[in-house]
Write an enzyme that holds these catalytic residues in place. Structure first.
Site, mmCIF file in Angstrom:
data_model
loop_
_atom_site.group_PDB
_atom_site.id
_atom_site.type_symbol
_atom_site.label_atom_id
_atom_site.label_comp_id
_atom_site.label_asym_id
_atom_site.label_seq_id
_atom_site.Cartn_x
_atom_site.Cartn_y
_atom_site.Cartn_z
ATOM 1 N N ASP A 63 2.483 -7.437 23.519
ATOM 2 C CA ASP A 63 3.696 -6.944 22.873
ATOM 3 C C ASP A 63 4.668 -8.077 22.536
ATOM 4 O O ASP A 63 4.721 -9.086 23.239
ATOM 5 C CB ASP A 63 4.356 -5.939 23.829
ATOM 6 N N HIS A 75 2.107 -11.317 14.379
ATOM 7 C CA HIS A 75 0.732 -10.881 14.695
ATOM 8 C C HIS A 75 -0.246 -12.044 14.500
ATOM 9 O O HIS A 75 -1.124 -12.276 15.319
ATOM 10 C CB HIS A 75 0.312 -9.706 13.807
ATOM 11 N N LEU A 91 -18.117 -12.463 30.462
ATOM 12 C CA LEU A 91 -16.867 -11.697 30.391
ATOM 13 C C LEU A 91 -17.088 -10.503 29.466
ATOM 14 O O LEU A 91 -17.616 -10.665 28.369
ATOM 15 C CB LEU A 91 -15.738 -12.581 29.831
HETATM 16 C C1 FPP Z 1 2.532 -5.445 19.394
HETATM 17 O O1 FPP Z 1 3.626 -6.221 18.956
HETATM 18 C C2 FPP Z 1 1.276 -5.959 18.866
HETATM 19 C C3 FPP Z 1 0.407 -5.259 18.080
HETATM 20 C C4 FPP Z 1 0.656 -3.878 17.642
HETATM 21 C C5 FPP Z 1 -0.857 -5.844 17.577
HETATM 22 C C6 FPP Z 1 -1.413 -7.008 18.309
HETATM 23 C C7 FPP Z 1 -2.729 -7.363 17.718
HETATM 24 C C8 FPP Z 1 -3.293 -8.587 17.758
HETATM 25 C C9 FPP Z 1 -2.626 -9.754 18.399
HETATM 26 C C10 FPP Z 1 -4.629 -8.782 17.124
HETATM 27 C C11 FPP Z 1 -5.709 -8.225 17.979
HETATM 28 C C12 FPP Z 1 -7.022 -8.351 17.333
HETATM 29 C C13 FPP Z 1 -8.217 -8.230 17.967
HETATM 30 C C14 FPP Z 1 -9.478 -8.363 17.187
HETATM 31 C C15 FPP Z 1 -8.312 -7.955 19.417
HETATM 32 P P1 FPP Z 1 4.821 -5.472 18.225
HETATM 33 O O2 FPP Z 1 4.568 -5.511 16.766
HETATM 34 O O3 FPP Z 1 4.966 -4.079 18.785
HETATM 35 O O4 FPP Z 1 6.054 -6.353 18.602
HETATM 36 P P2 FPP Z 1 7.577 -5.866 18.718
HETATM 37 O O5 FPP Z 1 7.624 -4.922 19.881
HETATM 38 O O6 FPP Z 1 8.328 -7.138 18.944
HETATM 39 O O7 FPP Z 1 7.909 -5.201 17.418
#
Ligand code: FPP
Length: 237
Positions: free
Chosen positions: A18, A35, A130
């Site tokens: 997050d 992201h 893993l």
């Molecule tokens: C939350 O941050 C994050 C996400 C919804 C997506 C995270 C995804 C990745 C890092 C890629 C994963 C990919 C694979 C293949 C595993 P947020 O957008 O909710 O942050 P905020 O709370 O600050 O708005």
């Protein structure tokens, strides 16, 4: 250096990645830039888990609630997951990582992504160092609903239902209980992640935003886990 007892490493670590949006906003960037930076943290976490000897690592990549985000961001996240799988599957394979998925495979998940998921699963299925599980289109309550449906379809009689049987009807019957859940960005919630498996897990919350998270932060979370006393509802001897 973080001091870790190699004999008491959590078997299953789950991460809520997050704070990507906030990381980008703090820098005057579009949310998707956060992201993008999160990919580096993801690889750091996988490498950190391998170094520590963690056997199962599960990450929350896209929740059943994430469809409510602006269409552009949803589109980006889907493409990004597909892209990471394509670019990283070989490298993860060579590292001995097995890639698995949990979540609903409904009409909203594009065929191209499903294809990539199947490819990654197939390529890495014999790896044992893993088990890396990606929760995509995942919701803990949806998983329980789907398990109940599956039990009913199998014609199981109500008096046969017990915890073991329910666990066998979850998305991945082999997934063990989570020992340690880590959530970044100073939010103190589980947000519908792995409801069943989190029942007795230790939770570590850190203010670090996901794009800044690295293997040292993971080791610190493991050290914090090792300082806790797990009683599973009992008392310590
Ligand atoms: C939350 O941050 C994050 C996400 C919804 C997506 C995270 C995804 C990745 C890092 C890629 C994963 C990919 C694979 C293949 C595993 P947020 O957008 O909710 O942050 P905020 O709370 O600050 O708005």
């Amino acid at each position: 250096m973080v001091s870790i007892d190699p004999k008491a490493v959590p078997n299953h670590v789950a991460c809520v990645m997050d704070g990507n949006g906030r990381w980008a906003e703090q820098r005057g960037l579009a949310r998707i830039e956060g992201h993008k930076m999160g990919e580096h943290s993801l690889i750091e976490t996988i490498e950190g888990a391998l170094e520590l000897g963690v056997k199962w690592l599960t990450v929350y990549a896209f929740s059943t609630e994430n469809w409510k985000r602006p269409p552009d961001e949803v589109k980006f996240l889907i493409g990004f997951n597909e892209d990471i799988l394509q670019r990283r599957q070989q490298e993860l394979h060579e590292m001995g990582v097995q890639i698995r998925f949990v979540g609903r495979t409904d009409w909203r998940v594009p065929k191209r992504l499903t294809k990539r998921m199947n490819e990654a699963r197939e390529l890495t299925k014999n790896n044992r160092r893993l088990i890396f599980t990606i929760a995509f289109n995942y919701g803990g309550r949806a998983e329980v609903v789907d398990a109940v449906k599956s039990l009913m379809k199998a014609g199981v009689s109500p008096d046969k239902v017990n915890e073991k049987l329910i666990a066998r009807h979850l998305y991945d019957p082999k997934m063990p209980e989570v020992d340690l859940m880590v959530r970044t960005s100073g939010e103190f919630r589980t947000s519908n992640f792995l409801l069943w498996h989190l029942a007795y897990s230790e939770m570590v919350f850190t203010d670090t935003l996901w794009p800044d998270f690295n293997r040292t932060h993971l080791a610190e979370a493991v050290a914090e886990y090792q300082s806790r006393s797990r009683r599973y509802g009992g008392v310590t001897a």
